[in-house]
Design an enzyme around this catalytic site. Structure first.
Site, PDB file in Angstrom:
ATOM      1  N   ASP A 175       0.901  -1.153   0.000  1.00  0.00           N
ATOM      2  CA  ASP A 175       0.000   0.000   0.000  1.00  0.00           C
ATOM      3  C   ASP A 175       0.933   1.194   0.000  1.00  0.00           C
ATOM      4  OD1 ASP A 175      -1.554   2.190   0.739  1.00  0.00           O
ATOM      5  OD2 ASP A 175      -3.024   0.905   1.736  1.00  0.00           O
ATOM      6  N   HIS A 176       1.109   1.806  -1.167  1.00  0.00           N
ATOM      7  CA  HIS A 176       2.206   2.780  -1.264  1.00  0.00           C
ATOM      8  C   HIS A 176       1.984   4.015  -0.383  1.00  0.00           C
ATOM      9  CE1 HIS A 176      -0.509   4.292  -4.360  1.00  0.00           C
ATOM     10  NE2 HIS A 176       0.044   5.467  -4.176  1.00  0.00           N
TER      11      HIS A 176
ATOM     12  N   HIS B  25      -5.973   2.532   1.187  1.00  0.00           N
ATOM     13  CA  HIS B  25      -5.161   3.637   1.709  1.00  0.00           C
ATOM     14  C   HIS B  25      -5.834   4.353   2.891  1.00  0.00           C
ATOM     15  CE1 HIS B  25      -3.199   2.826  -1.992  1.00  0.00           C
ATOM     16  NE2 HIS B  25      -4.044   3.478  -2.753  1.00  0.00           N
TER      17      HIS B  25
HETATM   18  P1  NAD Z   1       1.084  -3.113 -16.862  1.00  0.00           P
HETATM   19  O1  NAD Z   1      -0.086  -3.608 -17.645  1.00  0.00           O
HETATM   20  O2  NAD Z   1       1.804  -1.905 -17.321  1.00  0.00           O
HETATM   21  O3  NAD Z   1       2.142  -4.290 -16.731  1.00  0.00           O
HETATM   22  C1  NAD Z   1       1.791  -5.627 -16.554  1.00  0.00           C
HETATM   23  C2  NAD Z   1       2.943  -6.546 -16.921  1.00  0.00           C
HETATM   24  O4  NAD Z   1       2.489  -7.906 -16.911  1.00  0.00           O
HETATM   25  C3  NAD Z   1       3.563  -6.308 -18.280  1.00  0.00           C
HETATM   26  O5  NAD Z   1       4.972  -6.395 -18.143  1.00  0.00           O
HETATM   27  C4  NAD Z   1       3.028  -7.485 -19.119  1.00  0.00           C
HETATM   28  O6  NAD Z   1       3.889  -7.814 -20.193  1.00  0.00           O
HETATM   29  C5  NAD Z   1       2.966  -8.588 -18.104  1.00  0.00           C
HETATM   30  N1  NAD Z   1       2.056  -9.713 -18.427  1.00  0.00           N
HETATM   31  C6  NAD Z   1       0.742  -9.640 -18.780  1.00  0.00           C
HETATM   32  N2  NAD Z   1       0.254 -10.889 -18.994  1.00  0.00           N
HETATM   33  C7  NAD Z   1       1.269 -11.775 -18.739  1.00  0.00           C
HETATM   34  C8  NAD Z   1       1.377 -13.205 -18.721  1.00  0.00           C
HETATM   35  N3  NAD Z   1       0.357 -14.029 -19.031  1.00  0.00           N
HETATM   36  N4  NAD Z   1       2.566 -13.762 -18.375  1.00  0.00           N
HETATM   37  C9  NAD Z   1       3.608 -12.979 -18.065  1.00  0.00           C
HETATM   38  N5  NAD Z   1       3.558 -11.625 -18.057  1.00  0.00           N
HETATM   39  C10 NAD Z   1       2.404 -11.017 -18.390  1.00  0.00           C
HETATM   40  O7  NAD Z   1       0.561  -2.943 -15.354  1.00  0.00           O
HETATM   41  P2  NAD Z   1       1.103  -1.917 -14.262  1.00  0.00           P
HETATM   42  O8  NAD Z   1       0.438  -0.614 -14.438  1.00  0.00           O
HETATM   43  O9  NAD Z   1       2.585  -1.950 -14.223  1.00  0.00           O
HETATM   44  O10 NAD Z   1       0.490  -2.538 -12.921  1.00  0.00           O
HETATM   45  C11 NAD Z   1       1.050  -3.679 -12.308  1.00  0.00           C
HETATM   46  C12 NAD Z   1       0.388  -3.870 -10.942  1.00  0.00           C
HETATM   47  O11 NAD Z   1       0.677  -2.733 -10.123  1.00  0.00           O
HETATM   48  C13 NAD Z   1      -1.130  -3.991 -10.986  1.00  0.00           C
HETATM   49  O12 NAD Z   1      -1.540  -4.851  -9.967  1.00  0.00           O
HETATM   50  C14 NAD Z   1      -1.595  -2.573 -10.647  1.00  0.00           C
HETATM   51  O13 NAD Z   1      -2.888  -2.568 -10.068  1.00  0.00           O
HETATM   52  C15 NAD Z   1      -0.531  -2.165  -9.648  1.00  0.00           C
HETATM   53  N6  NAD Z   1      -0.358  -0.713  -9.530  1.00  0.00           N
HETATM   54  C16 NAD Z   1       0.059   0.011 -10.608  1.00  0.00           C
HETATM   55  C17 NAD Z   1       0.235   1.382 -10.473  1.00  0.00           C
HETATM   56  C18 NAD Z   1       0.753   2.208 -11.623  1.00  0.00           C
HETATM   57  O14 NAD Z   1       0.974   3.404 -11.410  1.00  0.00           O
HETATM   58  N7  NAD Z   1       0.959   1.644 -12.801  1.00  0.00           N
HETATM   59  C19 NAD Z   1      -0.029   2.018  -9.255  1.00  0.00           C
HETATM   60  C20 NAD Z   1      -0.443   1.247  -8.165  1.00  0.00           C
HETATM   61  C21 NAD Z   1      -0.596  -0.112  -8.322  1.00  0.00           C
END
Ligand code: NAD
Length: 492
Positions: free
Chosen positions: A179-180, A242
């Site tokens: 939880d950032h 949060h």
């Molecule tokens: P994203 O979609 O940018 O990245 C997802 C990654 O998963 C990619 O590298 C993709 O290639 C990989 N992937 C997808 N299907 C796959 C499979 N079958 N096998 C292997 N790899 C696979 O997502 P994100 O924005 O980086 O978010 C990642 C997590 O972090 C999520 O749970 C999101 O809720 C959480 N999160 C993200 C943010 C943000 O700012 N992006 C903020 C808070 C929380």
């Protein structure tokens, strides 16, 4: 260096948005500060086919803002490796096992492994189960820690199913639910402010505190995250995690010592003493909203990717009542939303006025004593402020209210670790203080689920608030019914 700083990271979702924007810069900062030993390696994973060199080039770009010394950056990225990995393919886990063992030997990581799942939530449980069933966990005495991104479920039932999946391979003390907000300076300071200052802790209860207000306001709209956000809403996206985590640090009793198990036990007790609302209770104590459009901006339903008939909440506010002796009569008001007046994360703690205002009848007194308000600024500024009553400098006795302010200097702000940097540091040290434990997550869902259920079955009257406001008027009325008002009104 302590052994905790030796580790092999396996990062699932290694080219994802979060990894590139937040995780690699955070790791790089740790590396520069010496908190991450040279005995570390990171194996990036996703379905993409990349060479190690291509992956390292992405890391270089990702850490560019944190890079002053090119040689240190080059040294850092040399620890990064890439493997194309499909999380559903068991053969791929066999490869992970082999590569993991090789990297352990090469970097003398002591067998310490951090599995970070930064992928869509539907993959969290699958990865955890497969790591266990395919024996990818290190077996030579090093630690195995699993890091899970948000969201953790979309209601209690789905969260429980996910947790059961994680538990198939990992014990609670090996699971780090991110939880950032818990990596933010002001939030981490709450226990110190409370339990390090008898002055505050002595009055931290219903006898002296009138109400507590938590505001996590965003000025941005849904941006390009409609696909996710329209299935979540403010209640799930900001309140369940949060906001309630912040509530738990504010409401908890004093733990015997500042170790994660003791702190978590007190946080859970606080969360479990929140009154769970009936349907009528939800209607009386919760407010939802969705933003309207203006001349220059679309309403929520006309944002790209949002269905035109969406009833999703872009704003949620509520009142928490605790059934415990510390808080019995003191309400905690919470609110969070998009397209509000400002980006503003803060806690305002309103103390009760003196029972009798003796100055009101004094000669020459024009003012009225005001409440003491302690404000904890989380975002974007980091600061503390306490308003106190004193006399003004004019002839005769006139009261006035002045703030005692502490605002973090730019210089100091520049030294503050990034939230993910702090969290990585704690993961490496096995410290779960600023992570959500399962009983806390469960208690938060038990509280939020009845609200969501009422909202899912009743038609809202949306849109109901202007962009740039502080939300629907019903959120003001919620407090007004108790004779209270939001202390923070927005700057617009
Ligand atoms: P994203 O979609 O940018 O990245 C997802 C990654 O998963 C990619 O590298 C993709 O290639 C990989 N992937 C997808 N299907 C796959 C499979 N079958 N096998 C292997 N790899 C696979 O997502 P994100 O924005 O980086 O978010 C990642 C997590 O972090 C999520 O749970 C999101 O809720 C959480 N999160 C993200 C943010 C943000 O700012 N992006 C903020 C808070 C929380």
């Amino acid at each position: 260096m302590a052994d905790g700083t030796r580790a092999l990271f396996m990062l699932f979702g290694g080219t994802g948005d979060l990894a590139l924007r937040k995780l690699y810069p955070a790791l790089f900062n740790l590396y520069k500060k010496g908190s991450l030993s040279k005995h570390f390696a990171l194996l990036g994973l996703s379905r993409k086919e990349l060479s190690d060199e291509e992956f390292r080039a992405k890391i270089m770009t990702s850490i560019a803002d944190e890079t002053a010394d090119q040689q240190v950056a080059t040294e850092f990225v040399s620890h990064f490796y890439w493997k194309s990995h499909d999380v559903n393919n068991m053969d791929h886990y066999q490869d992970l096992k082999k590569i993991g063992n090789q990297l352990d030997d090469q970097y003398q990581t002591g067998g310490n492994r951090v599995f970070y799942v930064s992928m869509a939530p539907r993959f969290f449980g699958i990865v955890a189960q497969n790591l266990q069933s395919q024996h990818v966990l290190s077996e030579n005495g090093g630690f195995n820690r699993l890091v899970i991104e948000k969201p953790f479920g979309r209601d209690y039932q789905s969260a429980k199913e996910l947790n059961d999946q994680l538990n198939s391979g990992f014990q609670e003390n090996q699971i780090f639910r991110i939880d950032h907000y818990l990596g933010k300076e002001t939030v981490e300071a709450i226990p110190v402010l409370r339990f390090g200052n008898p002055l505050l802790e002595a009055v931290w209860n219903q006898n002296y505190i009138k109400d507590v207000q938590i505001t996590l306001a965003e000025s941005l709209g849904v941006e390009d995250r409609a696909g996710y956000y329209d299935t979540a809403g403010a209640l799930r996206d900001m309140i369940q995690n949060h906001t309630l985590q912040i509530v738990s640090y504010l409401a908890m009793d004093q733990p015997n010592s500042f170790v994660d198990t003791a702190i978590r036990a007190e946080k859970v007790k606080a969360l479990e003493s929140m009154e769970i609302y009936t349907d009528q209770g939800v209607k009386d104590n919760f407010v939802r909203g969705q933003y309207a459009g203006d001349e220059d901006h679309p309403d929520y339903r006309h944002e790209s990717g949002v269905p035109v008939d969406s009833n999703n909440d872009t704003f949620a506010a509520g009142k928490i009542v605790f059934n415990n002796p510390r808080w019995g009569k003191t309400p905690f008001y919470i609110r969070s939303g998009k397209k509000l007046a400002d980006k503003q994360g803060r806690v305002d703690i309103e103390f009760k006025k003196p029972l009798v205002d003796i100055f009101a009848k004094g000669t020459g007194t024009t003012g009225e004593l005001q409440k003491n308000v302690l404000t904890l600024e989380i975002d974007p500024r980091v600061g503390l402020s306490l308003t106190i009553n004193t006399k003004d400098s004019k002839q005769g006795l006139h009261t006035e209210t002045v703030p005692l302010d502490y605002l973090q200097s730019d210089n100091r702000a520049a030294q503050v670790p990034l939230p993910y940097e702090r969290l990585f540091h704690d993961i490496l040290n096995g410290d779960g203080t600023y992570f959500a434990s399962w009983p806390e997550v469960a208690a938060a869902w038990h509280f939020v689920d009845p609200v969501q259920q009422v909202w899912d079955t009743q038609q809202p009257d949306f849109p109901n608030y202007q962009q740039g406001s502080m939300g629907p008027t019903a959120a003001d009325e919620l407090l007004a019914r108790d004779g209270n008002a939001w202390f923070y009104r927005g700057t617009k």
